[in-house]
Design an enzyme around this catalytic site. Structure first.
Site, PDB file in Angstrom:
ATOM      1  NE  ARG A  33      -3.897  -2.265   2.236  1.00 17.88           N
ATOM      2  CZ  ARG A  33      -3.848  -3.588   2.064  1.00 17.88           C
ATOM      3  NH1 ARG A  33      -2.665  -4.198   1.983  1.00 17.88           N
ATOM      4  NH2 ARG A  33      -4.964  -4.283   1.957  1.00 17.88           N
ATOM      5  NE  ARG A 129      -4.762 -16.467  -4.725  1.00 26.34           N
ATOM      6  CZ  ARG A 129      -4.204 -15.681  -3.805  1.00 26.34           C
ATOM      7  NH1 ARG A 129      -2.910 -15.392  -3.871  1.00 26.34           N
ATOM      8  NH2 ARG A 129      -4.934 -15.185  -2.824  1.00 26.34           N
ATOM      9  CG  ASP A 327      -2.588 -14.286   5.046  1.00 22.94           C
ATOM     10  OD1 ASP A 327      -3.219 -14.978   4.231  1.00 22.94           O
ATOM     11  OD2 ASP A 327      -2.359 -13.076   4.871  1.00 22.94           O
ATOM     12  CE  LYS A 354      -6.088 -15.544   2.283  1.00 27.04           C
ATOM     13  NZ  LYS A 354      -5.724 -14.102   2.191  1.00 27.04           N
TER      14      LYS A 354
END
Length: 448
Positions: A33, A129, A327, A354
């Site tokens: 970020r 994914r 996670d 994931k």
């Protein structure tokens, strides 16, 4: 790119007591970020403590491709000279996000409301994914997407030339989806609203506010309501990235199950939306304490001290805690193997999508090492064998998943026999210093 190359098996052998300080890398979520918002600000954002794993480096390359100047000064110190909200240039090549689901989904969000066309790809794991959970809300802004069957990479996104703000209720708890929508909302006029029925990690909201975005967060009967006013001029920041709690999980958990261990993990970010594992371990009876609590860069931080804990008990992990530790369930399941009694983990269907199907991957590996596991679509349980009770001796597939590989390396440190993973390469995506850090504490790891 991450996950590529010839597989290199890695084996973890029973260790002597693990002792010392474990200086884990910077937080991966905050590192991504920092680079992205730095690229969307006007001026120089200075970042220290950036995680220099493959995932984050791929995001840095992507920001360069959009026209931002990204400078590596060495030692985790970076500068990003941003182009401003709406200032992205169209890349002249495909954006390869390697193994990073966070990277690709956030980058999709930040470009989806600019009139540019971008093609994304990744490694074999990332290309398998699902991306529809992000591209569906981005389509509401006016972005158009063409990808492989099932909404999978490689995928091309045509950004909206005249984006419209949206109101989006996130269907499943996902900080990636929430963040992608908020980043897209930056270049849309008016107010973009995201509603979370269940709170997820809030790094994006904190950092957007830090960069000067007009953003509010309110709790309502509908859930957590986040309102972002679009088209601000983001102001460059000086960001000190705290150490990653998800990386800290591995030396912490290794110390708890390895006899005689005493490990200090300094400067760990303890954002309430990320710290669920540590509270769960304490609920199990772990000798885990928070020392020197403080605040750095708007995030709560403390030093974690983990000592060998032979009296841990299996528990039912509260399902509402899942989003704050999603996670960490793989390595928690390893700790559960050395506890007494059953550990039940429910509300965890997100683990199925994931980097790998983490429930399936961990269940296979645990069983290969003598541990009994039961599983369903949205839950799994581990029957603990008590301290020193795990036979080990198995070879596990990593499925190109860094957390699977590291979790089984932790298991090998306390199992009766060595534990091997078929490929240790994926570890570099999030924890490039894992091997020297753990061997520095006393772990015995070998390759080949």
């Amino acid at each position: 790119m991450s996950g590529h190359g010839t597989p290199i098996p890695m084996t973890s052998h029973r260790a002597e007591p693990l002792t010392g300080r474990a200086k884990v890398p910077g937080d991966k979520s905050i590192s991504h970020r920092s680079l992205i918002l730095g690229a969307m600000a006007v001026g120089e954002t200075k970042i220290s403590g950036l995680l220099e794993g493959d995932d984050v480096l791929d995001t840095a390359k992507a920001m360069q491709a959009f026209g931002a100047e990204v400078v590596n000064h060495g030692g985790g110190n970076w500068s990003v000279f941003g182009v401003g909200v709406g200032g992205f240039a169209e890349p002249d090549h495909v954006i390869d996000c390697g193994n990073s689901g966070t990277g690709v989904r956030l980058i999709m969000g930040c470009m989806a409301t600019s009139p540019i066309t971008v093609t994304f790809t990744g490694d074999a794991s990332l290309n398998g994914r699902p991306m529809a959970r992000v591209t569906d809300p981005l389509a509401l802004f006016g972005a158009k997407t063409v990808g492989r069957k099932g909404g999978r990479l490689p995928m091309t996104i045509v950004g909206a030339a005249e984006p419209t703000p949206v109101r989006y209720v996130v269907p499943v708890p996902s900080a990636q989806v929430k963040s992608a929508v908020l980043l897209a909302g930056l270049n849309a006029p008016g107010k973009t609203v995201v509603v979370e029925k269940e709170a997820t990690r809030d790094h994006s909201e904190r950092m957007l506010a830090g960069f000067g975005a007009e953003i509010t967060v309110e709790d309502s009967d509908e859930g957590r309501v986040i309102t972002l006013t679009g088209q601000p001029e983001l102001k460059p920041q000086v960001i000190a990235v705290p150490r990653d709690p998800s990386s800290a999980a591995f030396p912490v958990c290794a110390a708890l199950i390895t006899p005689g261990s005493d490990v200090l993990v300094p400067g760990i970010g303890l954002n309430p939306t990320r710290a669920g594992l540590f509270y769960t371990l304490q609920d199990m009876g772990a000798d885990l304490t928070f020392e020197n609590p403080r605040e750095e860069g708007g995030e709560p931080v403390a030093d974690l001290r983990a000592k060998y804990s032979p009296n841990m008990k299996g528990i039912a992990v509260p399902p509402e805690r899942a989003a704050s530790m999603i996670d960490e369930y793989p390595v928690l399941s390893v700790v559960a193997s050395f506890a007494s009694g059953k550990t039940m983990m429910a509300g965890v269907k997100e683990l199925r999508v994931k980097e790998s199907d983490r429930i399936d991957a961990m269940a296979r590996g645990l069983r290969a090492n003598g541990v009994t596991v039961a599983e369903g679509e949205d839950w799994w349980s581990v029957d603990g064998l008590g301290p020193d009770g795990v036979p080990g001796g198995g070879t596990c597939e990593s499925f190109l998943d860094h957390r699977i590989a590291m979790s089984f390396m932790v298991m090998g440190m306390a199992a009766q026999n060595p534990v091997t993973v078929d490929d240790g390469n994926p570890i570099t995506t999030s924890f490039p210093i894992f091997e020297p850090l753990m061997t520095g504490l006393g772990a015995k790891l070998s390759k080949g």
